[in-house]
Design an enzyme around this catalytic site. Structure first.
Site, PDB file in Angstrom:
ATOM      1  N   CYS A 108       0.779  -1.353  -0.019  1.00  0.00           N
ATOM      2  CA  CYS A 108       0.068  -0.066  -0.214  1.00  0.00           C
ATOM      3  C   CYS A 108       0.868   1.240   0.021  1.00  0.00           C
ATOM      4  O   CYS A 108       0.734   2.219  -0.786  1.00  0.00           O
ATOM      5  CB  CYS A 108      -0.853   0.079   1.223  1.00  0.00           C
ATOM      6  SG  CYS A 108      -0.210  -0.524   2.711  1.00  0.00           S
ATOM      7  N   HIS A 143      -2.825   6.467   4.909  1.00  0.00           N
ATOM      8  CA  HIS A 143      -1.568   6.508   5.329  1.00  0.00           C
ATOM      9  C   HIS A 143      -1.144   7.968   4.627  1.00  0.00           C
ATOM     10  O   HIS A 143      -1.491   8.642   3.617  1.00  0.00           O
ATOM     11  CB  HIS A 143      -0.477   5.537   4.555  1.00  0.00           C
ATOM     12  CG  HIS A 143      -0.668   4.163   4.934  1.00  0.00           C
ATOM     13  ND1 HIS A 143      -1.408   4.042   6.145  1.00  0.00           N
ATOM     14  CD2 HIS A 143      -0.225   3.028   4.195  1.00  0.00           C
ATOM     15  CE1 HIS A 143      -1.298   2.517   6.184  1.00  0.00           C
ATOM     16  NE2 HIS A 143      -0.622   1.971   5.165  1.00  0.00           N
ATOM     17  N   GLN A 187      -5.243   3.736   1.945  1.00  0.00           N
ATOM     18  CA  GLN A 187      -4.615   2.866   1.624  1.00  0.00           C
ATOM     19  C   GLN A 187      -5.388   1.512   1.420  1.00  0.00           C
ATOM     20  O   GLN A 187      -4.930   0.276   1.097  1.00  0.00           O
ATOM     21  CB  GLN A 187      -3.418   2.445   2.583  1.00  0.00           C
ATOM     22  CG  GLN A 187      -3.579   1.578   3.678  1.00  0.00           C
ATOM     23  CD  GLN A 187      -4.388   1.968   4.606  1.00  0.00           C
ATOM     24  OE1 GLN A 187      -4.805   3.230   4.771  1.00  0.00           O
ATOM     25  NE2 GLN A 187      -4.940   1.118   5.343  1.00  0.00           N
TER      26      GLN A 187
HETATM   27  N1  LIG Z   1      -5.240  -3.440   5.226  1.00  0.00           N
HETATM   28  C1  LIG Z   1      -4.555  -3.056   4.227  1.00  0.00           C
HETATM   29  O1  LIG Z   1      -4.648  -1.682   4.008  1.00  0.00           O
HETATM   30  C2  LIG Z   1      -3.963  -3.654   3.109  1.00  0.00           C
HETATM   31  C3  LIG Z   1      -3.257  -3.021   2.223  1.00  0.00           C
HETATM   32  C4  LIG Z   1      -2.458  -3.800   1.306  1.00  0.00           C
HETATM   33  C5  LIG Z   1      -2.469  -5.243   1.405  1.00  0.00           C
HETATM   34  N2  LIG Z   1      -3.435  -5.780   2.471  1.00  0.00           N
HETATM   35  C6  LIG Z   1      -2.890  -7.235   2.748  1.00  0.00           C
HETATM   36  O2  LIG Z   1      -4.345  -7.779   2.512  1.00  0.00           O
HETATM   37  C7  LIG Z   1      -4.261  -8.821   3.394  1.00  0.00           C
HETATM   38  C8  LIG Z   1      -5.717  -8.900   4.268  1.00  0.00           C
HETATM   39  O3  LIG Z   1      -5.526  -7.743   5.199  1.00  0.00           O
HETATM   40  P1  LIG Z   1      -6.703  -7.070   5.906  1.00  0.00           P
HETATM   41  O4  LIG Z   1      -6.047  -5.757   6.449  1.00  0.00           O
HETATM   42  O5  LIG Z   1      -7.945  -7.103   5.339  1.00  0.00           O
HETATM   43  O6  LIG Z   1      -6.596  -8.055   7.245  1.00  0.00           O
HETATM   44  P2  LIG Z   1      -8.032  -8.496   8.130  1.00  0.00           P
HETATM   45  O7  LIG Z   1      -8.889  -7.375   8.278  1.00  0.00           O
HETATM   46  O8  LIG Z   1      -7.165  -9.050   9.288  1.00  0.00           O
HETATM   47  O9  LIG Z   1      -8.764  -9.699   6.931  1.00  0.00           O
HETATM   48  C9  LIG Z   1      -8.215 -10.806   7.063  1.00  0.00           C
HETATM   49  C10 LIG Z   1      -9.022 -11.696   6.045  1.00  0.00           C
HETATM   50  O10 LIG Z   1      -8.184 -13.014   5.547  1.00  0.00           O
HETATM   51  C11 LIG Z   1      -9.444 -14.052   6.132  1.00  0.00           C
HETATM   52  N3  LIG Z   1      -8.512 -15.145   6.510  1.00  0.00           N
HETATM   53  C12 LIG Z   1      -7.695 -15.495   7.578  1.00  0.00           C
HETATM   54  N4  LIG Z   1      -7.301 -16.581   7.642  1.00  0.00           N
HETATM   55  C13 LIG Z   1      -8.041 -17.375   6.659  1.00  0.00           C
HETATM   56  C14 LIG Z   1      -7.927 -18.803   6.357  1.00  0.00           C
HETATM   57  N5  LIG Z   1      -7.316 -19.489   6.881  1.00  0.00           N
HETATM   58  N6  LIG Z   1      -8.827 -19.247   5.232  1.00  0.00           N
HETATM   59  C15 LIG Z   1      -9.628 -18.153   4.567  1.00  0.00           C
HETATM   60  N7  LIG Z   1      -9.562 -16.748   4.848  1.00  0.00           N
HETATM   61  C16 LIG Z   1      -8.754 -16.508   6.067  1.00  0.00           C
HETATM   62  C17 LIG Z   1     -10.093 -13.519   7.348  1.00  0.00           C
HETATM   63  O11 LIG Z   1     -11.341 -14.245   7.625  1.00  0.00           O
HETATM   64  P3  LIG Z   1     -12.007 -14.476   8.939  1.00  0.00           P
HETATM   65  O12 LIG Z   1     -12.740 -13.248   9.301  1.00  0.00           O
HETATM   66  O13 LIG Z   1     -12.806 -15.652   8.745  1.00  0.00           O
HETATM   67  O14 LIG Z   1     -10.722 -14.807   9.956  1.00  0.00           O
HETATM   68  C18 LIG Z   1     -10.387 -12.201   6.769  1.00  0.00           C
HETATM   69  O15 LIG Z   1     -11.498 -12.037   5.819  1.00  0.00           O
HETATM   70  C19 LIG Z   1      -2.856  -9.236   4.058  1.00  0.00           C
HETATM   71  O16 LIG Z   1      -2.206  -9.980   3.042  1.00  0.00           O
HETATM   72  C20 LIG Z   1      -2.521  -7.510   3.981  1.00  0.00           C
HETATM   73  O17 LIG Z   1      -0.829  -7.529   4.172  1.00  0.00           O
HETATM   74  C21 LIG Z   1      -3.851  -5.089   3.485  1.00  0.00           C
END
Ligand SMILES: NC(=O)c1ccc[n+]([C@@H]2O[C@H](COP(=O)([O-])OP(=O)(O)OC[C@H]3O[C@@H](n4cnc5c(N)ncnc54)[C@H](OP(=O)(O)O)[C@@H]3O)[C@@H](O)[C@H]2O)c1
Length: 376
Positions: A171, A284, A359
């Site tokens: 991001c 950010h 982001q």
């Molecule tokens: N947040 C940002 O700004 C951002 C920006 C760029 C990239 N990312 C990337 O995007 C990804 C997710 O980020 P996020 O911020 O959205 O995290 P988050 O809010 O913690 O969400 C995580 C997601 O992954 C799912 N998950 C976890 N374990 C799983 C499994 N075993 N099988 C299937 N689904 C599973 C969760 O489902 P449950 O609800 O069922 O646990 C939830 O839907 C990460 O790789 C992060 O680095 C995030």
């Protein structure tokens, strides 16, 4: 001050209902619609997370065409409901069979999930747009910001039955390069020094909840609960929570270094970064110092940025009004301000800018959906 748009170009596509193979065209007499029988089938992996929820909102805002959509998350969420285009959809557990018949899968469930399920999906003919860092530096996987290097995904298309992986950059890298690339194209960046001020949302939904809970606890005189971060987050800031490497940089900082080189196809550009987590809920900020090969005065830089896609300028020196995370939250565009000549470099060879970008939106979900639009 420019108005920020909540949907940047390319704007929503329009599809002819009469064509058996919908061709993205824009404007004119065609019918605007999202659901279509001959549109791609989609899957959203990590749909209950911060980025997953934003995927749904961006797909809906941009009327992304689909014939079916699978909502996938962990076993914990199976059976829950999510809303999309005004309808309830049941969340399914992600399994190896989830990708049967899926054309495009948007992944945001963490690196280990992407590493395991990404190749399985590709094997089934699915094009995976992955938000994690799992494949970003893989030489065979394009790392794409549609406004910057769409050519990297040339030849990858929906409809030829071939699966593929495409990586969404980090991001902070996306937000940075949206503003810096137009300047780089004009004067060639030799060295870039980035300092980030990163929001809770960058660490997911649980980190956002932790910031709210800690703020409440501190205001009530209670000890703050630290589950996600080691340091107290409310009323504090700290070095980014990514692992610190043997060279002293953390992983987040090295992503800015390596991903910039890959996206610009320039192994020589010098990049250094310091990434800080600040108690901001969403969006950010980055302070960026640029050194150029060729002169670039600040007025020319302003003109270039004014015309850059997905970028707006907020740079009112008189009123001391510049980009803030709140001004860009839930917005598509990256805001640039504090545009000024670096007084430490002669011959207009340096600039300082301050940028803010949502982001979860352009740094994650929007960028991935724009990639998916290119696939059509
Ligand atoms: N947040 C940002 O700004 C951002 C920006 C760029 C990239 N990312 C990337 O995007 C990804 C997710 O980020 P996020 O911020 O959205 O995290 P988050 O809010 O913690 O969400 C995580 C997601 O992954 C799912 N998950 C976890 N374990 C799983 C499994 N075993 N099988 C299937 N689904 C599973 C969760 O489902 P449950 O609800 O069922 O646990 C939830 O839907 C990460 O790789 C992060 O680095 C995030």
């Amino acid at each position: 001050m420019a108005a920020l748009s909540s949907s940047s170009s390319p704007s929503s596509f329009f599809f002819s209902t009469s064509s058996p193979h919908p061709k993205p065209t824009r404007f004119s007499t065609l019918v605007r619609m999202a659901y279509q029988e001959n549109a791609p089938s989609l899957a959203v992996v990590g749909v209950t997370g911060a980025v997953g929820q934003e995927f749904l909102s961006v797909l809906s805002d941009r009327d992304f065409p689909y014939r079916s959509i699978k909502m996938l998350a962990s076993k914990r969420s199976a059976g829950k409901h999510v809303r999309f285009h005004g309808e309830d959809h049941v969340v399914e557990e992600l399994t190896a069979d989830s990708f049967d018949g899926v054309d495009i899968a948007l992944f945001s469930a963490g690196g280990s999930i992407s590493k395991h399920f990404g190749p399985l999906a590709v094997h089934k003919g699915t094009i995976v747009v992955d938000n994690s860092s799992a494949f970003r530096m893989d030489g065979n996987v394009p790392l794409v910001i549609p406004e910057v290097n769409p050519e990297a995904m040339k030849g990858i298309k929906v409809g030829n039955g071939k699966g593929a992986l495409i990586a969404n950059p980090n991001c902070s890298t996306i937000i940075c390069l949206m503003a810096v690339t137009p300047l780089h194209r004009h004067a060639k960046v030799l060295r870039m020094v980035v300092s980030t001020y990163q929001a809770a949302s960058g660490a997911g939904a649980a980190a956002m909840e932790e910031l709210v809970q800690q703020t409440r606890e501190v205001l009530e005189g209670k000890p703050p609960t630290c589950n996600i971060f080691r340091d107290q987050y409310a009323f504090n800031l700290f070095s980014h929570n990514a692992s610190v490497l043997s060279n002293g940089y953390n992983e987040e900082e090295m992503k800015l270094v390596k991903e910039t080189r890959k996206i610009w196809s320039d192994a020589n550009v010098k990049v250094t970064a310091t990434c800080i987590r600040v108690p901001v809920m969403r969006a950010h900020a980055e302070s960026i110092n640029l050194q150029f090969e060729n002169p670039l005065d600040e007025n020319t830089a302003r003109e270039i940025l004014k015309n850059a896609p997905g970028v707006v300028i907020i740079d009112d020196r008189k009123a001391n009004q510049f980009p803030t995370p709140l001004k860009v939250s839930n917005k598509d565009d990256i805001a640039v301000g504090r545009i000024r000549q670096d007084v430490s470099l002669d011959g207009n060879k340096g600039l300082d800018i301050f940028i803010c970008g949502d982001q979860i939106r352009k740094g994650a979900a929007l960028n991935a959906v724009q990639i998916a639009e290119l696939l059509l």
